[in-house]
Design a protein around this motif. Sequence first.
Motif, short mmCIF file in Angstrom:
data_model
loop_
_atom_site.label_atom_id
_atom_site.label_comp_id
_atom_site.label_asym_id
_atom_site.label_seq_id
_atom_site.Cartn_x
_atom_site.Cartn_y
_atom_site.Cartn_z
N VAL A 87 -6.98 6.15 -46.32
CA VAL A 87 -5.66 5.71 -46.81
C VAL A 87 -4.56 6.04 -45.81
O VAL A 87 -3.45 5.50 -45.89
N ARG A 88 -4.84 6.89 -44.82
CA ARG A 88 -3.83 7.29 -43.84
C ARG A 88 -3.28 6.10 -43.06
O ARG A 88 -2.13 6.10 -42.62
N ALA A 135 3.54 2.09 -43.43
CA ALA A 135 4.73 2.13 -44.28
C ALA A 135 5.81 3.05 -43.71
O ALA A 135 7.00 2.86 -43.97
N SER A 136 5.39 4.01 -42.90
CA SER A 136 6.35 4.98 -42.35
C SER A 136 6.93 4.54 -41.00
O SER A 136 7.81 5.20 -40.47
N GLU A 183 -0.54 4.43 -45.12
CA GLU A 183 0.61 5.33 -45.17
C GLU A 183 1.39 5.30 -43.86
O GLU A 183 2.62 5.34 -43.85
#
Length: 283
Positions: A235-236, A242-243, A239
């Motif tokens: 899932v990293r 999105a960052s 994430e």
Amino acid sequence: MVRARAWMNTLRTASDGENMTRVLAVANQKGGVAKTTTVASLGAAMAEKGRRVLLVDLDPQGCLTFSLGQDPDKLAVSIHEVLLGDVEPSAALVPTVEGMTLLPANIDLAGAEAMLLMRAGREYALKRALAKVSPDFDVVIVDCPPSLGVLTLNGLTAADDVIVPLQCETLAHRGVGQFLRTVTDVQQITNADLQMLGALPTLYDSRTTHSRDVLLDVADRYGLVVLGPPIPRTVRFAEASASGSSVLAGRKNKGANAYRALAADLLKHWKSGKALSTFTPEV
């Protein structure tokens, strides 16, 4: 403008002594196979090692641009104008927080594709543009769109090497044969020096027999080298996008470690000709 000049001067003086720029295309006609993740992560890993890295977003969707913290809808200029010859490539470059440089894209690039079709030598537009800025970089990594159109042909024509990210699912490799035929056409017509490095397993789950079966089938059916280490499903990656940064910018994780290992392997291969690591799943 002064800041932009200072930034470009920094690029020119940050050489590590290796003068030859390597251009790597990351391509697959299927979407959702982690092309953009691979480009951003390899670029960040090579920048960590002191390389001057240029990332090229060749996809009208602008996913690489967005994932590195830029708003595609607010770009003053992009690769669209560069490919059409309206602006110099250096005018479109933007820095990223992780030390790479980005040649960004937005939806205007779809229009450039249509306009390029009417021009002679359309497959060489990116190659001509990169020739103007490549001396300032050690590595250029091109994020090709999920198609076999003129933009992907530009990426392959400009590249020294190509990697095919391959999601370890049955439907993900249905277009591999057609893509490999396109690579062969490029080698015969526009870029005789293009090297196919192999397939990179992405979203790999070693716990499932299905992932292993897909890789074995691809290697057997197409005679394609499977590069290692495989990029695990985590899932990293979502994430990180999105960052506005790559997966290497966050906490240590297995996905970042895999890309760091691949980046180190590629740099050794380009410097000394050392064979790339390969991966064979256990059966």
